[in-house]
Structure formats: structure tokens, C-alpha cells
Design an enzyme around this catalytic site. Structure first.
Site, PDB file in Angstrom:
ATOM      1  N   HIS A   1       0.878  -0.988  -0.041  1.00 58.29           N
ATOM      2  CA  HIS A   1      -0.202   0.024   0.093  1.00 58.29           C
ATOM      3  C   HIS A   1       0.782   1.392  -0.061  1.00 58.29           C
ATOM      4  O   HIS A   1       0.440   2.117  -0.018  1.00 58.29           O
ATOM      5  CB  HIS A   1      -1.082   0.116   1.174  1.00 58.29           C
ATOM      6  N   HIS A   2       2.309   1.270   0.195  1.00 60.75           N
ATOM      7  CA  HIS A   2       2.897   2.378   0.334  1.00 60.75           C
ATOM      8  C   HIS A   2       3.276   3.007  -1.488  1.00 60.75           C
ATOM      9  O   HIS A   2       3.605   4.145  -1.459  1.00 60.75           O
ATOM     10  CB  HIS A   2       4.023   2.361   1.055  1.00 60.75           C
ATOM     11  N   ALA A   3       3.401   2.369  -2.233  1.00 57.79           N
ATOM     12  CA  ALA A   3       3.829   2.320  -3.602  1.00 57.79           C
ATOM     13  C   ALA A   3       3.030   3.625  -4.120  1.00 57.79           C
ATOM     14  O   ALA A   3       1.667   3.662  -3.908  1.00 57.79           O
ATOM     15  CB  ALA A   3       3.699   1.217  -4.587  1.00 57.79           C
TER      16      ALA A   3
END
Length: 390
Positions: free
Chosen positions: A131-133
Site C-alpha cells: 500500500h505504500h507505492a
């Protein structure tokens, strides 16, 4: 609609490997898959290997120049362009990085397609939840944002309301960023407070762009929050918002790094509380989204003791055959763990805290309590924007 759940799995996803010593050890995926099999859950789900996400799918979220940079780093890791977050300590470049990242993304997109088209009621990709990309860069061990891509694909297929609930210990910043201006997507993240943990975002005041006010929700929990506080916060915020939004599909991210054994964060949540939230997400999908549920993995760096058990519970719940917390773990799996890792495996599927006790928000709150202050901040920031009482 088929009532059967799908488990998205291709053994090649274990090639998502940043190298020796990196916290994101792919053994956590392999061990989870073996534990799912050890409990006989393969007979309860349809195991599906979706195709890798193609470039047109990746472009639903990611910029063309970034995709090109990932491909270049994948072909020649030594030439990775760090301006895109590639070749860094968090996200070392490795050969085949584009291919395996696209494959993981494809499993989440495939899960979304199956649920939307009625081929499955629930679909799980525990290799996903990266979920950080960001649209233009890698971040926090994440190359392509499969969660955002799954949601974007649902919108492309015609979904008008998609809710995303993220209970990873880290803020779901990449998904929030992808849909910051889109009122069709409600993003809810419960995470350790940004003062004490990467990525230092996820403040309650982050509520969405002017065109989508109230579509981003952030519950920033104080370090040290345990089971009772974590479940209290979840139930004080998530069910009311889901009931108001009434999503057509619920997408959830179940990072296991909230656990008290996780080496990279500071919450104190048990496996039993993680299971309770997984069950709550399942129930919310049935109550408000006609059962349509896409469940993803995420972080989790206690790769033997925590991650396989947590995500096996998730698969079992999605399959309609929940594993009891007190269940004994099959000896064959424990032997495989020792052979692969030289670590002793846990003996049961519980941390000994089931059933987990917590107090409901409606019973009253303490304005001097740090956990209740966090819940109040989130409710006061978002609920009025949605026409709800804080």
C-alpha cells in the site's frame, strides 16, 4: 453469484525478494501458503493464478515514466534510478523486480475482477496489500500498489462506491494518495501515529481533496495500543462509515505488523485481535456490500510466529471455515518451518487471548485517554463532512 472463495496464488510471487537481511522475507508467503494447505483449506477455496498486470493496467495508477524506471531496474539492478525510490535501502533493486511485482498486482486485480463479476464472493491475495507505492515511485518495500490497482480496476468495471479499510500498522498512504480526489472511494486507515512511525502521514486532518471531502479517514493510534484499544477504535469508526457509504465492494488490507512481536513497529496487538478484525471485515462486507470482499495481506515481519497464522485465519474466514483460535498447528508444518528457517514454530493458532474483550464507543468515552482522543480526532475530522454526528 458463486459462494465459493478464491485464493489468488502463484508460487512465483515468492520471488518478491529484496535480498538477505531485508525484513520483507518471502518465506512468510511460502509458509502461509503451506499452513493454508496444512489445514485443508485448499479444499474450501478455488486456488487461482491470475496473469500479471499488464502495462495498461499498471497505468491505471502508476505513471508511465515510473513503470519504465522499474523495468530498467529490473533488467539492470545496478543502474536503478533512486529518484524513483528504487535501489534504496527500503526498496533494493533486484533482477525480475518488474515481473514479480506485476504478478502480485495481477493477483489483486484478478481478485477484484472475480468478485465484481460474481465468479467468487470473496477473494484473498495475501501476497498483496503493498500500500505504500505511489503513482510515481516505490516506497516502504512496495513497488506497485496492488491495492490501488484493484480498486482502480473495480471503478473501470463500473463500480460507483468502493470502500478500502487498511489495518496495517503503517498508514495506507499510497492508496489514500491514489484516490485523494475521488469521492467514489472511501479510504479508512487505522495505524500507529505518524509521530512515531513511517511514513509520517495519516493525520486525522487528512480527509480528502476539496472534490472528495470526507473520503479519507485516518485513525492515528498511540504507540503501545493493545487489543482492547485497537478493537475499540476499529468499531468506533469503521462500521458507521461503511453503513453510511454502503460500498458495492469492500477491499481490506490486513498487514500483520500490528502484532506485539513485530520488530518494525510499536503496537501491541495479538493474533486473536487480528482474527477478530478479519471476522468483522467479513461481516461488514455481507451487511453492506452483498458479501463482495477482496482481502489483501500487507506488512508483517515476524515471519514465522505471526504472519502465517494471521493470514491463514484470513483465508479460512473468507472460505467460510474459520479455524478456531485454540486449534493445534499440524506437526508437518512445524517441521517444515524448522527445516526452512531453523526457528521453532508456534504450536497453536492463538496467542491465548480469545475471546478478546473491548468496550464499545457507545458506552461512553474518556476525553483524557490517549486512545479515545485518537478516535475522537478521527470522528470529528470526518463525520461532519459526511453529514454524520461525531
Amino acid at each position: 453469484m458463486s459462494g465459493r472463495a478464491q485464493l489468488m496464488w502463484d508460487e512465483a510471487v515468492t520471488g518478491y525478494d529484496f535480498g538477505p537481511g531485508h525484513p520483507m522475507d518471502p518465506v512468510r508467503l511460502a509458509l502461509t501458503r503451506r499452513l493454508v494447505d496444512a489445514f485443508g483449506l485448499d479444499r474450501e477455496v478455488e486456488v487461482v493464478a491470475a496473469k500479471a498486470a499488464g502495462e495498461s493496467t499498471l497505468r491505471l495508477v502508476h505513471r508511465q515514466d515510473y513503470i519504465g524506471a522499474v523495468k530498467a531496474a529490473s533488467a539492470d539492478p545496478g543502474a536503478a534510478d533512486q529518484s524513483y525510490g528504487l535501489g534504496t535501502m527500503d526498496d533494493p533493486a533486484f533482477a525480475g523486480m518488474h515481473e514479480v511485482s506485476s504478478l502480485i498486482a495481477g493477483q489483486s486485480v484478478g481478485a477484484a475482477e472475480a468478485v465484481w463479476r460474481g465468479e467468487a464472493l470473496h477473494a484473498v491475495n495475501f501476497a498483496g496489500g503493498l500500500h505504500h507505492a505511489m503513482p510515481g515511485g516505490a516506497s516502504g518495500f512496495c513497488i506497485y500498489n496492488d491495492a490501488s490497482l484493484a480498486i482502480a480496476r473495480l471503478l473501470e468495471l463500473g463500480a460507483e462506491r468502493v470502500a478500502y479499510v487498511d489495518v496495517d500498522v503503517h498508514h495506507g498512504d499510497g492508496v489514500q494518495a491514489a484516490f485523494w480526489e475521488d469521492p467514489r472511494v472511501l479510504t479508512i486507515s487505522l495505524h500507529e501515529h505518524p509521530r512515531t512511525l513511517f511514513p509520517q502521514t495519516g493525520w486525522p486532518e487528512e480527509t480528502g481533496a476539496e472534490s472528495a471531502e470526507g473520503s479519507a479517514v485516518n485513525v492515528a493510534l498511540p504507540a503501545g495500543t493493545g487489543d482492547a484499544g485497537w478493537l475499540r477504535a476499529f468499531h468506533a469508526v469503521v462500521p458507521e462509515l461503511i453503513a453510511d457509504f454502503r460500498p458495492q465492494v469492500l477491499v481490506t488490507q490486513h498487514g500483520a505488523d500490528t502484532h506485539f512481536e513485530d520488530p518494525l513497529a510499536h503496537l501491541a496487538v495479538s493474533l486473536d485481535a487480528q482474527r477478530a478484525v478479519q471476522m468483522a471485515c467479513h461481516d461488514l462486507a455481507h451487511e453492506y456490500a452483498d458479501g463482495r470482499w477482496v482481502a489483501l495481506g500487507g506488512g508483517g515481519y515476524a515471519v514465522v510466529d505471526v504472519v502465517p497464522r494471521s493470514w491463514t485465519h484470513l483465508v479460512a474466514i473468507a472460505a467460510g471455515r474459520a479455524v478456531e483460535p485454540e486449534a493445534t498447528i499440524p506437526e508437518g508444518w512445524r517441521q517444515e518451518v524448522f527445516a526452512k528457517t531453523r526457528q521453532l514454530a508456534p504450536a497453536r493458532m492463538t496467542d491465548g487471548r480469545w475471546p478478546v474483550a473491548w468496550s464499545a464507543w457507545g458506552e461512553g468515552y474518556d476525553p483524557a485517554d490517549r486512545l479515545d482522543q485518537a478516535v475522537l480526532a478521527a470522528r470529528r475530522a470526518v463525520f461532519p463532512l459526511r453529514g454524520m454526528l461525531a
